[in-house]
Design a protein around this motif. Structure first.
Motif, PDB file in Angstrom:
ATOM      1  N   ASP A  20       0.832  -1.197   0.000  1.00 41.26           N
ATOM      2  CA  ASP A  20       0.000   0.000   0.000  1.00 41.26           C
ATOM      3  C   ASP A  20       0.869   1.250   0.000  1.00 41.26           C
ATOM      4  O   ASP A  20       2.088   1.164  -0.042  1.00 41.26           O
ATOM      5  N   ARG A  45      -4.593  -1.984  -8.859  1.00 38.24           N
ATOM      6  CA  ARG A  45      -5.106  -1.589  -7.547  1.00 38.24           C
ATOM      7  C   ARG A  45      -6.220  -2.551  -7.164  1.00 38.24           C
ATOM      8  O   ARG A  45      -7.199  -2.689  -7.885  1.00 38.24           O
ATOM      9  N   VAL A  46      -6.054  -3.219  -6.040  1.00 35.41           N
ATOM     10  CA  VAL A  46      -7.043  -4.168  -5.554  1.00 35.41           C
ATOM     11  C   VAL A  46      -7.508  -3.741  -4.165  1.00 35.41           C
ATOM     12  O   VAL A  46      -6.821  -2.992  -3.477  1.00 35.41           O
ATOM     13  N   THR A  47      -8.656  -4.242  -3.776  1.00 32.84           N
ATOM     14  CA  THR A  47      -9.179  -4.010  -2.435  1.00 32.84           C
ATOM     15  C   THR A  47      -9.014  -5.302  -1.652  1.00 32.84           C
ATOM     16  O   THR A  47      -9.447  -6.371  -2.096  1.00 32.84           O
ATOM     17  N   ALA A  48      -8.384  -5.191  -0.499  1.00 30.32           N
ATOM     18  CA  ALA A  48      -8.165  -6.361   0.352  1.00 30.32           C
ATOM     19  C   ALA A  48      -9.069  -6.264   1.578  1.00 30.32           C
ATOM     20  O   ALA A  48      -9.160  -5.211   2.206  1.00 30.32           O
ATOM     21  N   THR A  49      -9.737  -7.350   1.887  1.00 30.37           N
ATOM     22  CA  THR A  49     -10.537  -7.437   3.098  1.00 30.37           C
ATOM     23  C   THR A  49      -9.728  -8.191   4.136  1.00 30.37           C
ATOM     24  O   THR A  49      -9.258  -9.303   3.889  1.00 30.37           O
ATOM     25  N   LEU A  58      -9.585 -10.701  -1.842  1.00 26.90           N
ATOM     26  CA  LEU A  58      -9.099  -9.653  -2.739  1.00 26.90           C
ATOM     27  C   LEU A  58     -10.197  -9.402  -3.757  1.00 26.90           C
ATOM     28  O   LEU A  58     -10.852 -10.342  -4.212  1.00 26.90           O
ATOM     29  N   SER A  59     -10.372  -8.132  -4.116  1.00 23.15           N
ATOM     30  CA  SER A  59     -11.370  -7.824  -5.138  1.00 23.15           C
ATOM     31  C   SER A  59     -10.874  -6.689  -6.017  1.00 23.15           C
ATOM     32  O   SER A  59     -10.107  -5.825  -5.588  1.00 23.15           O
ATOM     33  N   GLU A  60     -11.319  -6.740  -7.272  1.00 27.79           N
ATOM     34  CA  GLU A  60     -10.995  -5.711  -8.241  1.00 27.79           C
ATOM     35  C   GLU A  60     -12.120  -5.671  -9.258  1.00 27.79           C
ATOM     36  O   GLU A  60     -12.470  -6.699  -9.851  1.00 27.79           O
ATOM     37  N   ARG A  64     -14.246 -10.980  -7.055  1.00 27.11           N
ATOM     38  CA  ARG A  64     -13.711 -11.302  -5.725  1.00 27.11           C
ATOM     39  C   ARG A  64     -13.117 -12.703  -5.724  1.00 27.11           C
ATOM     40  O   ARG A  64     -13.599 -13.580  -6.431  1.00 27.11           O
TER      41      ARG A  64
END
Length: 170
Positions: A20, A45-49, A58-60, A64
């Motif tokens: 990040d 760029r990914v979103t991590a939970t 991980l989602s983009e 997911r």
């Protein structure tokens, strides 16, 4: 996203190294490459939970993928094993009670053939319902709701089939 590793073969390895803006760096492991890990490239760029300090998803762009650290709800097999334990305990209690109440006439409540058949039916019913329930993803309570009537009916049919019949009028 810094890099991905998709190594197949004898020892598979599916990993994504994440970073990040605050210079944090971590690695997320996956069980398989799809649907998201295959598509990722360095710089994406990914979103991590995060859950309990582990990256679980991980989602983009709406896609997911769960990581290997994601919690699993596989209570169906827990219910199946619990049902085996409970029904074996009930069978043991019933056979023991029959021997206490009727010490000389406890037939057919013996290991052979009634006990073996009932134990086999119990194990087969529990795994026969528990495994498909886990694979399909139905709720855990379906296991006892199906297994108890199946084993109960089987026990009743076995008991009535093994009892000696007396001819009518004798």
């Amino acid at each position: 996203m810094v890099k991905t590793v998709n190594k197949t073969g004898r020892t598979s390895s599916y990993k994504a190294t994440l970073e990040d803006e605050d210079s944090w760096r971590g690695v997320a492991s996956f069980g398989d490459p799809g649907p998201l890990l295959d598509r990722l490239k360095p710089g994406d760029r990914v979103t991590a939970t995060v859950w309990r300090r582990d990256i679980v998803v991980l989602s983009e762009d709406g896609i997911r993928q769960n990581t290997s650290d994601a919690p699993r709800d596989e209570l169906q097999m827990n219910a199946a094993v619990g049902m085996i334990a409970a029904l074996v305990a009930l069978q043991t209690f019933g056979f023991g009670a029959a021997r206490l109440v009727r010490p000389r006439g406890y037939e057919p409540f013996t290991w052979s053939p009634y006990g073996k058949r009932l134990l086999s039916t119990t194990v087969a019913a529990c795994f026969g319902v528990g495994l498909p329930a886990a694979w399909i993803g139905v709720t855990w309570w379906v296991v006892p709701a199906v297994v108890i009537p199946v084993v109960g009916c089987s026990a009743w049919l076995m008991y009535n089939g093994l009892r000696p019949r007396t001819p009518a009028g004798v």
